[in-house]
Design a protein around this motif. Structure first.
Motif, mmCIF file in Angstrom:
data_model
loop_
_atom_site.group_PDB
_atom_site.id
_atom_site.type_symbol
_atom_site.label_atom_id
_atom_site.label_comp_id
_atom_site.label_asym_id
_atom_site.label_seq_id
_atom_site.Cartn_x
_atom_site.Cartn_y
_atom_site.Cartn_z
ATOM 1 N N PHE A 136 1.029 -1.267 0.125
ATOM 2 C CA PHE A 136 0.010 0.306 -0.051
ATOM 3 C C PHE A 136 0.621 1.312 -0.063
ATOM 4 C CE2 PHE A 136 -2.242 -3.367 1.974
ATOM 5 C CZ PHE A 136 -3.374 -3.466 1.474
ATOM 6 N N LEU A 137 2.092 1.311 0.679
ATOM 7 C CA LEU A 137 2.912 2.388 0.685
ATOM 8 C C LEU A 137 3.577 2.667 -0.927
ATOM 9 C CD1 LEU A 137 5.115 1.695 3.748
ATOM 10 C CD2 LEU A 137 3.520 3.615 3.477
ATOM 11 N N PHE A 138 3.544 1.415 -1.455
ATOM 12 C CA PHE A 138 4.390 1.585 -3.018
ATOM 13 C C PHE A 138 3.072 2.424 -3.693
ATOM 14 C CE2 PHE A 138 7.869 -0.531 -1.956
ATOM 15 C CZ PHE A 138 8.780 -0.170 -2.497
ATOM 16 N N ILE A 180 -3.178 12.726 0.946
ATOM 17 C CA ILE A 180 -2.295 13.123 2.129
ATOM 18 C C ILE A 180 -2.873 13.252 3.481
ATOM 19 C CG2 ILE A 180 -0.302 14.788 2.978
ATOM 20 C CD1 ILE A 180 0.472 15.209 0.004
ATOM 21 N N VAL A 181 -3.879 14.157 3.269
ATOM 22 C CA VAL A 181 -4.863 14.405 4.583
ATOM 23 C C VAL A 181 -5.368 13.267 5.178
ATOM 24 C CG1 VAL A 181 -6.522 15.859 5.392
ATOM 25 C CG2 VAL A 181 -5.043 17.132 4.276
ATOM 26 N N LEU A 182 -5.897 12.477 4.108
ATOM 27 C CA LEU A 182 -6.748 11.221 4.572
ATOM 28 C C LEU A 182 -5.728 10.193 5.140
ATOM 29 C CD1 LEU A 182 -9.191 9.470 4.340
ATOM 30 C CD2 LEU A 182 -8.374 8.716 2.050
ATOM 31 N N THR A 194 -4.770 7.934 10.412
ATOM 32 C CA THR A 194 -3.713 7.356 11.268
ATOM 33 C C THR A 194 -3.992 7.892 12.571
ATOM 34 O OG1 THR A 194 -1.766 7.361 9.342
ATOM 35 C CG2 THR A 194 -1.331 7.116 11.853
ATOM 36 N N VAL A 195 -4.166 9.179 12.748
ATOM 37 C CA VAL A 195 -4.499 9.865 14.021
ATOM 38 C C VAL A 195 -5.759 9.374 14.659
ATOM 39 C CG1 VAL A 195 -5.202 12.033 15.330
ATOM 40 C CG2 VAL A 195 -3.486 11.940 13.264
ATOM 41 N N ILE A 196 -6.748 9.063 13.677
ATOM 42 C CA ILE A 196 -7.969 8.645 14.276
ATOM 43 C C ILE A 196 -7.879 7.215 14.850
ATOM 44 C CG2 ILE A 196 -10.518 7.824 13.923
ATOM 45 C CD1 ILE A 196 -10.426 10.287 11.803
ATOM 46 N N PHE A 197 -7.370 6.329 14.219
ATOM 47 C CA PHE A 197 -7.293 4.847 14.571
ATOM 48 C C PHE A 197 -6.269 5.013 15.678
ATOM 49 C CE2 PHE A 197 -9.317 4.360 10.584
ATOM 50 C CZ PHE A 197 -10.510 3.313 11.008
ATOM 51 N N CYS A 198 -5.229 5.516 15.674
ATOM 52 C CA CYS A 198 -4.359 5.482 16.704
ATOM 53 C C CYS A 198 -4.843 6.063 18.099
ATOM 54 C CB CYS A 198 -2.884 6.545 16.341
ATOM 55 S SG CYS A 198 -1.373 6.279 17.345
ATOM 56 N N SER A 199 -5.659 7.195 18.061
ATOM 57 C CA SER A 199 -6.263 7.545 19.315
ATOM 58 C C SER A 199 -7.135 6.316 19.567
ATOM 59 C CB SER A 199 -7.121 8.884 19.029
ATOM 60 O OG SER A 199 -6.170 9.686 18.538
ATOM 61 N N VAL A 200 -7.883 5.691 19.010
ATOM 62 C CA VAL A 200 -8.848 4.704 19.207
ATOM 63 C C VAL A 200 -8.112 3.297 19.994
ATOM 64 C CG1 VAL A 200 -10.670 2.943 18.632
ATOM 65 C CG2 VAL A 200 -10.862 5.229 17.654
ATOM 66 N N ILE A 208 -3.612 2.502 3.994
ATOM 67 C CA ILE A 208 -4.582 1.536 2.855
ATOM 68 C C ILE A 208 -5.704 2.557 2.368
ATOM 69 C CG2 ILE A 208 -6.486 -0.081 2.884
ATOM 70 C CD1 ILE A 208 -4.679 -1.648 5.062
ATOM 71 N N LEU A 209 -6.146 3.612 3.220
ATOM 72 C CA LEU A 209 -7.526 4.112 2.798
ATOM 73 C C LEU A 209 -7.110 5.158 1.660
ATOM 74 C CD1 LEU A 209 -8.978 5.018 6.120
ATOM 75 C CD2 LEU A 209 -9.703 3.259 4.598
ATOM 76 N N PRO A 210 -5.775 6.094 1.700
ATOM 77 C CA PRO A 210 -5.780 6.825 0.505
ATOM 78 C C PRO A 210 -5.611 6.111 -0.887
ATOM 79 C CG PRO A 210 -3.988 6.874 1.942
ATOM 80 C CD PRO A 210 -5.112 6.085 2.570
ATOM 81 N N VAL A 211 -5.079 4.690 -1.033
ATOM 82 C CA VAL A 211 -4.858 4.019 -2.057
ATOM 83 C C VAL A 211 -6.417 3.758 -2.587
ATOM 84 C CG1 VAL A 211 -4.273 1.756 -2.878
ATOM 85 C CG2 VAL A 211 -2.530 3.010 -1.329
ATOM 86 N N GLY A 212 -7.123 3.112 -1.725
ATOM 87 C CA GLY A 212 -8.544 3.256 -2.242
ATOM 88 C C GLY A 212 -9.159 4.280 -3.132
#
Length: 441
Positions: free
Chosen positions: A129-131, A153-155, A160-166, A187-191
């Motif tokens: 997903f990074l590639f 980029i914002v997504l 990352t912030v939201i899921f990291c907090s959860v 993963i999300l920005p790739v989709g």
């Protein structure tokens, strides 16, 4: 493919605004990691996520920058670039996973002594997903579609912030939760980008659409830029491995806190650089190229020096307030890093101009020398002065690199130094006119 100056400013401001949102997410992520993981946990997180990021940077082979260059010049069909990027991205990600597994098995005791190996292996799963994220983003950058480029980029950062907090605050998953959040954020920005490329540009994947001719052209151009980019990445991140080698994970966490805040200083320079590269590649007139880059360069230099001075005055109050008393040493490191990062911001502008002119090899030569210089400084200064030595080595390297790049740019363009380093009287009129037009709009 060329766009006028007004569109360039609009794209730069759009990028800056969305990068500003990204900064907010970045600060929140830093605070969450610092307070919920502590210096040791944050240091381990930085080292674990650095491994796939390092492999990504090393193995892109310059295909990402080639996408920007050839799309901007309109020399290759968009469908061809899209298919090649997907196929090559998937192949390189599998190769990088193999290299990463080898590195963890045989070298983890040197650089990851306090890090659970299972998390290192887990984080390697983010590489496909990074590639794809990298190779898809550069398609939008080449199209100069900065709305989608910056939204991706914002997504990435927001997820990352939201899921990291959860995962950290609510589920108490600790370091595992932080790594899972990092993976979801890729993963999300790739989709998102795949859907838009399908809807907006009607691009379809086909194995038979792979172009060997474009692959050869992309490698020939991209490898020069790739070596430069990888060397620059080593300059920015090699220090984390060295701190982990000479010191301990908690020291990495303390340095990362200062480094990440310092790099936010370069946000406007990065925003403009992302727009400048495809713009310079699409301009035919040397005079227009020189005029545009000179204006951008001197403006960025003045702005970043001003912000750096303010940041140095506020560092001692800012760091403990954000991250807690355990990070007090980060304030001193931030003060040492700020001057070098301010100069680095301008160097990025000049580097992207040279790459856009089709001379990426000049950046490559400078970057390779910087790696050797930076490595030598760190191996001497870290054992003797600890984290302060690492910060000092960074600023010395960035300053030296800035001076060399200024000389190289002057040699290539024949622009006088004051034209692209010092503000001109007419610049203030330009700024006032722009602000007034924005207010009216």
């Amino acid at each position: 493919m060329a766009i006028d100056g007004q569109q360039f400013v609009k794209n730069s401001m759009l990028t800056f605004f969305r990068q500003g949102i990204n900064i907010v997410f970045g600060f929140v992520l830093l605070i969450v990691l610092a307070r919920l993981l502590g210096p040791t946990g944050q240091g381990s997180y930085a080292l674990i996520t650095l491994l796939p990021t390092l492999l990504l940077t090393f193995l892109t082979l310059g295909m990402n920058t080639s996408s920007i260059y050839f799309i901007s010049k309109g020399e290759v069909a968009l469908q061809t670039v899209y298919i090649n990027n997907l196929i090559i991205g998937l192949f390189l990600s599998l190769l990088s996973i193999g290299v990463g597994i080898f590195f963890v098995i045989f070298f983890s005791d040197l650089f990851f002594t306090a890090t659970p190996h299972v998390l290192l292996f887990l984080c390697l799963g983010a590489l496909p997903f990074l590639f794809l994220r990298e190779f898809l983003q550069t398609i939008f950058q080449g199209l100069q579609d900065f709305k989608v480029f910056n939204t991706a980029i914002v997504l990435n950062q927001g997820a990352t912030v939201i899921f990291c907090s959860v995962f950290l605050w609510m589920c108490h998953l600790g370091l595992l939760g932080a790594i899972l959040a990092f993976m979801i954020g890729t993963i999300l920005p790739v989709g998102y980008m795949l859907v838009l490329l399908n809807k907006k540009h009607h691009l379809r994947f086909s194995w038979r659409g792979f172009s060997k001719d474009y692959f050869r052209k992309a490698i020939a151009y991209g490898m020069k830029t790739h070596i430069s980019n990888f060397a620059s990445f080593l300059n920015y991140r090699l220090v984390l491995f060295l701190i982990g080698f000479f010191m301990f994970d908690a020291a990495v966490g303390i340095y990362v806190a200062a480094m990440n805040i310092g790099e936010r200083l370069a946000i406007f320079a990065s925003s403009v650089s992302n727009v400048l590269y495809p713009k310079i590649a699409s301009i035919a007139s040397e005079e227009e190229r020189n005029r545009l880059t000179s204006l951008v360069s001197r403006t960025i230099l003045a702005g970043t020096v001003l912000v750096a001075c303010i940041g140095m005055l506020l560092a001692n109050e800012l760091i403990p307030a954000l991250f807690g008393s355990r990070y007090e040493e980060s304030a001193t490191l931030l003060v040492l890093l700020f001057p070098g990062i301010a100069l680095l911001s301008v160097e990025k502008i000049l580097s992207n101009d040279l790459a856009g002119r089709g001379k990426p090899e000049l950046n490559m030569y400078v970057s390779l020398w910087n790696v050797v210089f930076n490595l030598g400084l760190n191996t001497v200064l870290i054992p003797r002065f600890g984290l302060k030595g690492a910060a000092l080595a960074a600023t010395i390297t960035y300053s030296f690199s800035f001076m060399v790049k200024v000389y190289v740019y002057r040699t290539v363009t024949r622009e006088p130094f004051h034209r692209f380093l010092l503000l001109q009287k007419q610049d203030f009129k330009r700024y006032r006119t722009f602000i007034e037009s924005r207010l009216k709009a």
